[in-house]
Scaffold this active site. Structure first.
Site, PDB file in Angstrom:
ATOM      1  N   SER A   1      14.868 -33.141 -56.060  1.00 15.02           N
ATOM      2  CA  SER A   1      15.626 -34.369 -56.327  1.00 15.02           C
ATOM      3  C   SER A   1      15.235 -34.972 -57.667  1.00 15.02           C
ATOM      4  O   SER A   1      14.073 -35.365 -57.857  1.00 15.02           O
ATOM      5  CB  SER A   1      15.345 -35.366 -55.208  1.00 15.02           C
ATOM      6  OG  SER A   1      15.803 -36.643 -55.605  1.00 15.02           O
ATOM      7  N   TYR A  33       9.232 -38.740 -49.378  1.00 11.97           N
ATOM      8  CA  TYR A  33      10.252 -37.734 -49.735  1.00 11.97           C
ATOM      9  C   TYR A  33       9.985 -37.182 -51.131  1.00 11.97           C
ATOM     10  O   TYR A  33      10.040 -35.970 -51.354  1.00 11.97           O
ATOM     11  CB  TYR A  33      11.637 -38.387 -49.653  1.00 11.97           C
ATOM     12  CG  TYR A  33      12.788 -37.534 -50.153  1.00 11.97           C
ATOM     13  CD1 TYR A  33      13.318 -36.509 -49.373  1.00 11.97           C
ATOM     14  CD2 TYR A  33      13.369 -37.773 -51.404  1.00 11.97           C
ATOM     15  CE1 TYR A  33      14.397 -35.743 -49.828  1.00 11.97           C
ATOM     16  CE2 TYR A  33      14.440 -37.016 -51.861  1.00 11.97           C
ATOM     17  CZ  TYR A  33      14.949 -35.996 -51.073  1.00 11.97           C
ATOM     18  OH  TYR A  33      16.010 -35.246 -51.528  1.00 11.97           O
ATOM     19  N   ARG A  56      23.106 -45.180 -61.236  1.00 13.36           N
ATOM     20  CA  ARG A  56      22.781 -43.820 -60.810  1.00 13.36           C
ATOM     21  C   ARG A  56      23.543 -42.831 -61.675  1.00 13.36           C
ATOM     22  O   ARG A  56      24.413 -43.209 -62.462  1.00 13.36           O
ATOM     23  CB  ARG A  56      23.201 -43.601 -59.334  1.00 13.36           C
ATOM     24  CG  ARG A  56      22.415 -44.411 -58.316  1.00 13.36           C
ATOM     25  CD  ARG A  56      20.981 -43.923 -58.177  1.00 13.36           C
ATOM     26  NE  ARG A  56      20.225 -44.652 -57.164  1.00 13.36           N
ATOM     27  CZ  ARG A  56      19.497 -45.742 -57.398  1.00 13.36           C
ATOM     28  NH1 ARG A  56      19.441 -46.260 -58.607  1.00 13.36           N
ATOM     29  NH2 ARG A  56      18.814 -46.315 -56.428  1.00 13.36           N
TER      30      ARG A  56
HETATM   31  N1  NAD Z   1      23.320 -35.309 -51.541  1.00 11.31           N
HETATM   32  C1  NAD Z   1      22.618 -35.634 -52.617  1.00 11.31           C
HETATM   33  O1  NAD Z   1      23.044 -36.483 -53.415  1.00 11.31           O
HETATM   34  C2  NAD Z   1      21.274 -34.967 -52.890  1.00 11.31           C
HETATM   35  C3  NAD Z   1      20.519 -35.404 -53.990  1.00 11.31           C
HETATM   36  C4  NAD Z   1      19.283 -34.790 -54.255  1.00 11.31           C
HETATM   37  C5  NAD Z   1      18.847 -33.736 -53.461  1.00 11.31           C
HETATM   38  N2  NAD Z   1      19.581 -33.355 -52.371  1.00 11.31           N
HETATM   39  C6  NAD Z   1      19.092 -32.239 -51.558  1.00 11.31           C
HETATM   40  O2  NAD Z   1      20.142 -31.324 -51.352  1.00 11.31           O
HETATM   41  C7  NAD Z   1      19.946 -30.644 -50.101  1.00 11.31           C
HETATM   42  C8  NAD Z   1      21.231 -30.687 -49.284  1.00 11.31           C
HETATM   43  O3  NAD Z   1      21.574 -32.040 -49.061  1.00 11.31           O
HETATM   44  P1  NAD Z   1      23.005 -32.514 -48.504  1.00 11.31           P
HETATM   45  O4  NAD Z   1      23.342 -33.785 -49.183  1.00 11.31           O
HETATM   46  O5  NAD Z   1      23.965 -31.376 -48.524  1.00 11.31           O
HETATM   47  O6  NAD Z   1      22.606 -32.900 -47.017  1.00 11.31           O
HETATM   48  P2  NAD Z   1      23.112 -32.351 -45.596  1.00 11.31           P
HETATM   49  O7  NAD Z   1      22.400 -33.166 -44.570  1.00 11.31           O
HETATM   50  O8  NAD Z   1      24.591 -32.333 -45.545  1.00 11.31           O
HETATM   51  O9  NAD Z   1      22.560 -30.862 -45.613  1.00 11.31           O
HETATM   52  C9  NAD Z   1      21.284 -30.498 -45.131  1.00 11.31           C
HETATM   53  C10 NAD Z   1      21.480 -29.358 -44.154  1.00 11.31           C
HETATM   54  O10 NAD Z   1      20.197 -28.904 -43.712  1.00 11.31           O
HETATM   55  C11 NAD Z   1      20.240 -28.756 -42.289  1.00 11.31           C
HETATM   56  N3  NAD Z   1      18.858 -28.947 -41.808  1.00 11.31           N
HETATM   57  C12 NAD Z   1      18.120 -30.080 -41.858  1.00 11.31           C
HETATM   58  N4  NAD Z   1      16.903 -29.883 -41.304  1.00 11.31           N
HETATM   59  C13 NAD Z   1      16.882 -28.576 -40.908  1.00 11.31           C
HETATM   60  C14 NAD Z   1      15.913 -27.756 -40.267  1.00 11.31           C
HETATM   61  N5  NAD Z   1      14.708 -28.272 -39.895  1.00 11.31           N
HETATM   62  N6  NAD Z   1      16.214 -26.471 -40.019  1.00 11.31           N
HETATM   63  C15 NAD Z   1      17.424 -25.946 -40.368  1.00 11.31           C
HETATM   64  N7  NAD Z   1      18.392 -26.674 -40.960  1.00 11.31           N
HETATM   65  C16 NAD Z   1      18.119 -27.975 -41.233  1.00 11.31           C
HETATM   66  C17 NAD Z   1      21.207 -29.815 -41.788  1.00 11.31           C
HETATM   67  O11 NAD Z   1      21.772 -29.536 -40.525  1.00 11.31           O
HETATM   68  C18 NAD Z   1      22.266 -29.787 -42.903  1.00 11.31           C
HETATM   69  O12 NAD Z   1      23.282 -28.849 -42.625  1.00 11.31           O
HETATM   70  C19 NAD Z   1      18.733 -31.304 -49.455  1.00 11.31           C
HETATM   71  O13 NAD Z   1      17.606 -30.503 -49.732  1.00 11.31           O
HETATM   72  C20 NAD Z   1      18.624 -32.643 -50.166  1.00 11.31           C
HETATM   73  O14 NAD Z   1      17.308 -33.135 -50.171  1.00 11.31           O
HETATM   74  C21 NAD Z   1      20.785 -33.938 -52.072  1.00 11.31           C
END
Ligand code: NAD
Length: 315
Positions: free
Chosen positions: A123, A149, A220
């Site tokens: 992130s 986090y 942001r």
């Molecule tokens: N959305 C954003 O703006 C953003 C910004 C920075 C970083 N991220 C990172 O991007 C990645 C994806 O985020 P997203 O926004 O698509 O979120 P999301 O919640 O839609 O996707 C995360 C996925 O991981 C799965 N998951 C969570 N814990 C799990 C576990 N223990 N075992 C197996 N599967 C598991 C969830 O079911 C989900 O499908 C994450 O690592 C998040 O930290 C997202």
């Protein structure tokens, strides 16, 4: 063509990435426990003969080992995570359990099954230091690590780096800015756009937190999910073995986002302005110069266009 294992591939970002790998002709296996992801996010590829879905938790080492043994991935894209900053503060053990111990399971299997290329999602916002003037966060800044986090994502980056030399894989660390687009759900602080859009569609007022020195709210860096997919595709072909920001370099206030949503969704729904929220990071914008220099990635979709695509996906 490669075999790509995407953890968290049923989630918002991971599902778009899984689709893109299938479109490029690769074999894809998604590992997801469906805790926040949904099978419906995979509806375009779930019946593709090159696609496999495994419902499992990344903390279950034996189940994961069987998946790695059966699928034999060349590339691992690690998107599964506990992604909420407030939840990490409330329950740091749960955050560490998923974001560190879950990741260490994946890394041990990457070593055991000789995976060649790893993409790790981190992130950019959480790993920034406070910025001043027209500064943008660079990958070389030492992060101020203000939440559990941030600590676990930073630890994850370093585990990936250390084990790359021990296990001999190439890697890329993608420090995402704030991502938006179709399939994003209104949860956590990354979900400002789906929250605002949901309120506008349902004629409900949104809330804008402001500061005396920032009357248009926090700022942001918002990137459209399609651009994030392109960054993943480029880095899959050309690993950079270091962290790269995946951001636009454009700092935008919450009020500017809200007003752009009103324009795109033809609404004049008012917003309720309130005072500050404790613990908010007031400003965040990432420099995207490094990824441009290393692999030629430049974001293509500016906010109005991205919101129009989001609107069309909802019709
Ligand atoms: N959305 C954003 O703006 C953003 C910004 C920075 C970083 N991220 C990172 O991007 C990645 C994806 O985020 P997203 O926004 O698509 O979120 P999301 O919640 O839609 O996707 C995360 C996925 O991981 C799965 N998951 C969570 N814990 C799990 C576990 N223990 N075992 C197996 N599967 C598991 C969830 O079911 C989900 O499908 C994450 O690592 C998040 O930290 C997202």
């Amino acid at each position: 063509m490669a075999k790509v294992l995407v953890t968290g591939g049923a989630g918002f970002i991971g599902s778009h990435i899984s689709e893109a790998y299938i479109k490029e002709g690769h074999d894809v296996a998604v590992v997801d426990d469906l805790s926040s992801g949904r099978l419906s996010n995979l509806q375009n590829i779930i019946n593709d003969k090159k696609f496999k879905f495994y419902q499992t938790d990344i903390r279950k080492l034996d189940a994961l080992d069987n998946i790695f043994a059966e699928f034999k991935p060349d590339i691992v894209s690690h998107h599964a995570a506990q992604k909420s900053v407030p939840h990490s503060v409330d329950d740091p053990k749960d955050d560490a359990d998923k974001n560190i111990f879950g990741l260490l399971n994946i890394i041990s299997l990457i070593g055991k099954h000789k995976v060649k290329n790893v993409l790790y999602v981190s992130s950019g916002g959480a790993l920034s230091k406070p910025i001043k003037g027209d500064e943008k966060s660079s990958e070389d800044d030492y992060p101020s690590l203000e939440s559990p986090y941030a600590i676990t994502k930073f630890a994850g980056e370093n585990y990936i780096r250390i084990y790359s030399s021990l296990f001999g894989y190439s890697y890329s660390i993608l420090r995402y800015a704030n991502i938006y687009g179709p399939r994003q759900i209104a949860d956590g602080e990354c979900g400002v756009i789906p929250i605002f859009v949901g309120n506008v569609i349902n004629n409900k007022p949104s809330i804008l937190m402001t500061y005396s020195d920032m009357p248009r709210g926090c700022t942001r860096d918002y990137v459209f999910v399609g651009d994030v997919v392109n960054a993943n595709m480029l880095l899959s072909k050309t690993p950079v073995n270091c962290p790269v920001n995946v951001g636009t370099g454009v700092e935008i206030s919450m009020m500017d986002i809200y007003e752009t949503i009103l324009k795109v969704f033809n609404s004049n729904q008012p917003i309720k302005v309130v005072g500050p929220r404790l613990g908010d990071i007031k400003r965040s914008v990432l420099s995207a110069e490094k990824i441009k220099k290393l692999v030629g990635w430049v974001p293509q979709v500016e906010l109005t266009k991205g919101l129009q695509i989001l609107k069309e996906s909802m019709q």
